[in-house]
Design an enzyme around this catalytic site. Sequence first.
Site, PDB file in Angstrom:
ATOM      1  N   ASP A 197       0.840  -1.191   0.000  1.00 52.63           N
ATOM      2  CA  ASP A 197       0.000   0.000   0.000  1.00 52.63           C
ATOM      3  C   ASP A 197       0.881   1.249   0.000  1.00 52.63           C
ATOM      4  O   ASP A 197       1.919   1.302   0.676  1.00 52.63           O
ATOM      5  CB  ASP A 197      -0.889  -0.029   1.252  1.00 52.63           C
ATOM      6  CG  ASP A 197      -1.914   1.082   1.270  1.00 52.63           C
ATOM      7  OD1 ASP A 197      -2.685   1.169   0.304  1.00 52.63           O
ATOM      8  OD2 ASP A 197      -1.935   1.848   2.249  1.00 52.63           O
TER       9      ASP A 197
ATOM     10  N   GLU B 277       1.348  -0.398  -5.008  1.00 54.79           N
ATOM     11  CA  GLU B 277       0.286   0.556  -5.329  1.00 54.79           C
ATOM     12  C   GLU B 277       0.932   1.884  -5.685  1.00 54.79           C
ATOM     13  O   GLU B 277       1.282   2.687  -4.822  1.00 54.79           O
ATOM     14  CB  GLU B 277      -0.674   0.756  -4.146  1.00 54.79           C
ATOM     15  CG  GLU B 277      -1.836   1.678  -4.512  1.00 54.79           C
ATOM     16  CD  GLU B 277      -2.379   2.493  -3.346  1.00 54.79           C
ATOM     17  OE1 GLU B 277      -3.398   3.167  -3.521  1.00 54.79           O
ATOM     18  OE2 GLU B 277      -1.763   2.465  -2.257  1.00 54.79           O
TER      19      GLU B 277
ATOM     20  N   ASP C  98     -10.599   1.843  -4.173  1.00 58.87           N
ATOM     21  CA  ASP C  98     -10.192   3.246  -4.130  1.00 58.87           C
ATOM     22  C   ASP C  98     -10.842   4.094  -5.216  1.00 58.87           C
ATOM     23  O   ASP C  98     -10.568   5.300  -5.307  1.00 58.87           O
ATOM     24  CB  ASP C  98      -8.667   3.352  -4.277  1.00 58.87           C
ATOM     25  CG  ASP C  98      -7.934   2.960  -3.006  1.00 58.87           C
ATOM     26  OD1 ASP C  98      -8.461   3.230  -1.918  1.00 58.87           O
ATOM     27  OD2 ASP C  98      -6.829   2.390  -3.098  1.00 58.87           O
TER      28      ASP C  98
END
Length: 583
Positions: free
Chosen positions: A338, A367, A434
């Site tokens: 992340d 990410e 997201d």
Amino acid sequence: MKFEAVYHRTSDNFCYPINSDDLIVNLKTGYDVKKVFINYGDPFMTGILGENERWEGKREEIVYKKKLQHQIWWTTTLKPEFKRCRYYFELVSDKEIWYYFEDGFLNENQIHMEGRMLQCFTFPWMNSADINTTPDWVNSMVWYQIFPERFCNGDSSISPKGVKPWCKGNVTNEDFYGGDLQGIINKLDYLELMGITGIYLTPIFEAASTHKYDTTNYLKIDPNFGDEKIFRNLIDKAHEKGIRIMLDGVFNHSGAKFEPWLDVLKRGPDSKYFEWFMVNEWPFDENSKDTEEGKFYSFAFATNMPKLNTNNKEVINYFINVCKYWIKNYDIDGLRLDVANEISHKFCKTLREKVKAIKPDFYILGEIWHDSISWLKGDELDAVMNYPLTSTIADFWIDKSLNKEDFECAINRCYTMYMQQNNNVLFNLLDSHDTERLISRVENINIFYQQLAVLFTMPGSPCIYYGTEIVLEGKHDPDCRRCMPWDEIENGKYDNKINIIKKLIKLRKKEQLFRSCNFHFPNTVKNERVVEYIKLDEWGNKLEVLLNCSDGIISVEDVGEILFSHLYSHSRLLRNGILIRKV
């Protein structure tokens, strides 16, 4: 000649070995360049210092090229006999010829000047240890992203206090519905039947929130999701079905209840964990809602997500041990980092070295939403979430002023950013936890399937977000995290939609051309909003993808074996639909 448009370097995605024998060489030029030749050979072919005769090299034309918005991308593969390569380019326009060297451009007279020292590009040695290697298995994957709290409630006895009844419709990030790991186990047959071969789980470690990106304990499954025994069962049953599992590692920041952070709040600079975080001011008001005043760094400006110092050796060692624990004890197959672009390169390099030593084909995904070449040189990440592709696909249908050549250039940009090894294992997606859900963005079921057709025929590995198969709606976070309507699914309400996804997945797995990294855009149809591209393999087989993104109807020649179609009639007319066929 437009010299300012010409660019090459002997590193990154411009010159690199794809294996121990083959060297990829790429070059950018302007559209005024009509032909490119490469002159190449061993640096020592004329002696150690070229004292025997003038070095010239073998001359070959570079025939493969891709259109970019303002440039052409030329690419070729060389086979240096002795693992070394020296080279320069010959650029041919309609009116002139120039030779491109490391130090610039020379004309015909300059290149033949007696005694001139030609500063060729040089790739000194194809060291096997330096070759960028990525896990072979990823290219054949079809991923399914699961947000555990909203996927399926399999064990109501462990649901959090105040859990709400499973619902259809809008949700908030404060609402708990009781999704858990047992629920995922219960639906493995469903995923297997659909053809899914990989599950990407958003965080499952102990955390206070519904989304779990505020980790409390990195070595413990969240009690509302289950325990380590349940997780072991999930891994074993998934692996039995040929389904791999990728976890989400939140190492950029922790949650506010992470023990080291609580110790910092209590002891301040006297805490042994003080350097684990990025505290700029002490003392500070821990009850403030954000960190815009800079008292300490956090994810975005969220006070409940203090930023970890991934430059710190102790922090690096702690998280390396966390990764080792889940790999060694549970045999996970991959890890998504992340906010990977804010984690230190030092951390990423160490992580790769340590986890690949345990499991060489472990998949490390980052990410990162932008150009990620700095992380994809072979010593950090294997791949990134391909949000540039997501945007490229989305923008073409949003912006009606764009034509098929704009689409071609944008797609080509996505696949000239990185080395081919990385392109093969990019994590391709159209939506996620997201973003707004695909159908809510496009608001048109035909466009929905057109974009999925692109996703499933691009290099990399496609991922669908849970519920995409039933065209689940949802605007931006938190609405994109709705509960999966299992009662309606089991009643057969979405069978037709699920069957379309099943067919795309089956073709992706069965037809190698769907996964091929070679493609070009012939643009033969006389309609600016009709996208057509050809996928190729090394044996000369071809797959045509045709998408009518215009408001009109086009006539399609009746040739080839149709593999997939949508809104394609027997009268060979295509309106706002899809045609995928072997030609």
